[in-house]
Design a protein around this motif. Structure first.
Motif, mmCIF file in Angstrom:
data_model
loop_
_atom_site.group_PDB
_atom_site.id
_atom_site.type_symbol
_atom_site.label_atom_id
_atom_site.label_comp_id
_atom_site.label_asym_id
_atom_site.label_seq_id
_atom_site.Cartn_x
_atom_site.Cartn_y
_atom_site.Cartn_z
ATOM 1 N N VAL A 267 0.845 -1.196 0.000
ATOM 2 C CA VAL A 267 0.000 0.000 0.000
ATOM 3 C C VAL A 267 0.881 1.247 0.000
ATOM 4 C CG1 VAL A 267 -1.723 1.315 1.297
ATOM 5 C CG2 VAL A 267 -1.855 -1.185 1.221
ATOM 6 N N ILE A 269 0.478 5.036 1.084
ATOM 7 C CA ILE A 269 -0.463 5.932 1.753
ATOM 8 C C ILE A 269 -0.630 7.207 0.913
ATOM 9 C CG2 ILE A 269 0.107 5.017 4.029
ATOM 10 C CD1 ILE A 269 1.719 7.560 4.554
ATOM 11 N N ASP A 270 -1.768 7.876 1.043
ATOM 12 C CA ASP A 270 -2.120 8.995 0.161
ATOM 13 C C ASP A 270 -1.075 10.109 0.118
ATOM 14 O OD1 ASP A 270 -4.390 7.738 -0.710
ATOM 15 O OD2 ASP A 270 -5.748 8.774 0.677
ATOM 16 N N THR A 302 3.925 -1.166 3.397
ATOM 17 C CA THR A 302 3.423 0.207 3.295
ATOM 18 C C THR A 302 4.548 1.147 2.890
ATOM 19 O OG1 THR A 302 1.833 -0.244 5.079
ATOM 20 C CG2 THR A 302 2.228 2.074 4.509
ATOM 21 N N THR A 304 5.632 4.896 2.868
ATOM 22 C CA THR A 304 5.281 6.129 3.574
ATOM 23 C C THR A 304 5.885 7.350 2.889
ATOM 24 O OG1 THR A 304 7.226 6.084 5.006
ATOM 25 C CG2 THR A 304 5.286 4.819 5.730
#
Length: 417
Positions: A267, A269-270, A302, A304
Motif C-alpha cells: 500500500v 499511503i495517500d 506500506t 510512507t
C-alpha cells in the motif's frame, strides 16, 4: 524479501502506456495504410524519460503480431530496429539495415543465397576494403541507388504471396524503427535519406515500408536541415508529460503487479502517493525510479511519505540516479566552460520556473558578453528552453534537473571543504 515491482531500468514497466492511446491509435492507422501499399512514417518526439522507447516496444509487438491492435487487428510486419550514433554514416546506416534484414530473412540456405544476391552490392564494397563506419571512396549517390533498388526488391519478395522467388515468410510490409535519431550528424543527411527513399520506392511501385523515427525534439530540426520537405512523409507525434491521473494509474498498476509477483499487497499511503506524483513531473521513467527507491526503503507492506523523501533525496537516491542517466552529460560533457554551469546554477534556484535574463545577469559573475555566449550555447544545445514569443526568458527542462544541480553543487562544496 519482496521483489521490487517498479522497473526504472526497463523500458516497458507496468502502466508505462498510460495516456498514450492517441499516439498508439495514430500509428495503428499507419500500419493499415502501409499494409495497403500506401506506406508512410511516424516521427516520435519527446524529452528523455518520457517513454519513447517503451512506446516503440509496444508498436514493435503490434507490428509483429505478438499482440493485437486496439481494434483487434493482427498484423504481420517484418520489424527491424536501428540505433544511430554520432559516428553513423550513410554507408553504415545502410549496412545496419542490411544486417538486420539478413538476420530476420536469411535463415535457410536457399533464402540466404537469395538475400546475398539481392544485396550483393555491399559485398563488392566490402571487398574493396571500405570500413563499415566510413563513406570514403564510396560514391554515395550510386550507393543510395543500389540500396533503394535492393530494398524495393526485398519488399516485393516479402510481401508477394504468389511469386516463387520469395523468402520463406510472407509479411504485410516492413517496419524500420530508427531510435536515438537526435544523434544524427549532418553528413548522414537523415531527412534527405528517408525522403528520397520513399520517392524511389514509390517509383518502383512498392510502398509497404513504414519508417518510425524517434528522438529528442531537436530531431525535427535535424530532418528539416537535411531536407526541408522531409517532414511531409511523417505523422508527427509528440509525447508530452502524463497527467496526474495518468501517473496515479501507473502507480495503481504497479501495485497490482506487486500483488501478482509477491502474493502480498503493498500500500502507498495517500500523502506518499501525492508526493510521488509531484516528484515524477509526468515522466513515466521518473515515477518508476522514485517508486523503486521508496519501495526499497519501505517494509514491503506500506510505502510512507518518509520512504519517498529519503528515497528521492538520500545518498544514491532517485534524483542522483536520474541525474547520472539524464543530466550529467548535459552538465559536464556538453559544457566545458564554468560560466555556462554558473548560469544553470542560478536558474536552478527557481527550479523549472521561467527566469529572465535580467535576473540571471543580477547574479552572474562575469561580463555581459560571457553571459550572452553562455545563454546562446545552452539554448543551441537544448539544455535550457526559451519561452515562445518572449525574448530573454528561459527555464530548465524540469524540476529534477534543478534538484540535481543543487545537490551536485552541495556535494562539490563538501569535497572542497
Amino acid at each position: 524479501m519482496k521483489i521490487n515491482p517498479f522497473t526504472p531500468n526497463s523500458p516497458s514497466g507496468p502502466g508505462m502506456f498510460a495516456g498514450r492511446i492517441n499516439e498508439i491509435f495514430a500509428v495503428e492507422k499507419i500500419f493499415l495504410q502501409t499494409r495497403a501499399n500506401k506506406g508512410h512514417g511516424f516521427l516520435l518526439l519527446g524529452q528523455r524519460g518520457i517513454g519513447k522507447t517503451s512506446l516503440l516496444n509496444l508498436l514493435k509487438y503490434q507490428g509483429e503480431g505478438s499482440i493485437t491492435t486496439i481494434n483487434e487487428e493482427k498484423l504481420n510486419f517484418l520489424v527491424i530496429e536501428i540505433d544511430i550514433t554520432k559516428e553513423t554514416s550513410q554507408y553504415s546506416l545502410i549496412k545496419k539495415i542490411e544486417l538486420a534484414l539478413k538476420r530476420k530473412l536469411a535463415r535457410t540456405e536457399p533464402t540466404r543465397k537469395l538475400f546475398n544476391d539481392i544485396w550483393s552490392f555491399l559485398g563488392k564494397i566490402e571487398a574493396a576494403g571500405i570500413k563499415i563506419n566510413t563513406s570514403k571512396d564510396v560514391d554515395e549517390e550510386l550507393l543510395f541507388e543500389e540500396f533503394s533498388y535492393s530494398l524495393a526488391d526485398t519488399l516485393k519478395r516479402v510481401t508477394n504471396k504468389h511469386t516463387n522467388s520469395r523468402f520463406d515468410s510472407n509479411f504485410d510490409g516492413i517496419l524500420l524503427i530508427i531510435d536515438e535519431a537526435d544523434n544524427a550528424n549532418k553528413e548522414l543527411q537523415l531527412g534527405s535519406f528517408v525522403k528520397l527513399l520513399y520517392e524511389r520506392l514509390q517509383k518502383e511501385g512498392v510502398q509497404q515500408l513504414m519508417i518510425g523515427i524517434a528522438g529528442l525534439p531537436k530531431t525535427k530540426e535535424i530532418l528539416i536541415e537535411s531536407h526541408p520537405s522531409s517532414l511531409r512523409i511523417f505523422e508527427e507525434l509528440y509525447l508530452d508529460r502524463l497527467s496526474d491521473s495518468d501517473i496515479n494509474y501507473v502507480l495503481n498498476r504497479v501495485l497490482e503487479h506487486s500483488k501478482e509477483i509477491n502474493s502480498d499487497e503493498t500500500v502507498i499511503i495517500d500523502p506518499a502517493k501525492d508526493l510521488l506524483i509531484k516528484l515524477s513531473e509526468g515522466f513515466p521513467h521518473f515515477i518508476h525510479q522514485y517508486g523503486y527507491c521508496a519501495f526499497d526503503l519501505s517494509d514491503g507492506k506500506t510505502i510512507t511519505e518518509e520512504n519517498v523523501l529519503n528515497g528521492a533525496f538520500g545518498s544514491n537516491g532517485a534524483i542522483e540516479k536520474i541525474g547520472d542517466k539524464y543530466y550529467r552529460d548535459d552538465y559536464y560533457n556538453k559544457i566545458k566552460v564554468e560560466s555556462y554551469r554558473q548560469v544553470l546554477t542560478i536558474m536552478a534556484e527557481k527550479l523549472d520556473d521561467w527566469v529572465t535574463k535580467k535576473y540571471i545577469k543580477s547574479k552572474f559573475k562575469g561580463t555581459e558578453i560571457t553571459l550572452n555566449n553562455a545563454i546562446s550555447a545552452l539554448r543551441s544545445r537544448g539544455i535550457i528552453l526559451s519561452k515562445e514569443g518572449t525574448n530573454g526568458t528561459y527555464r530548465l527542462q524540469d524540476k529534477g534537473f534543478a534538484w540535481w544541480i543543487v545537490m551536485n553543487q552541495e556535494k562539490e562544496k563538501k569535497i572542497r571543504n
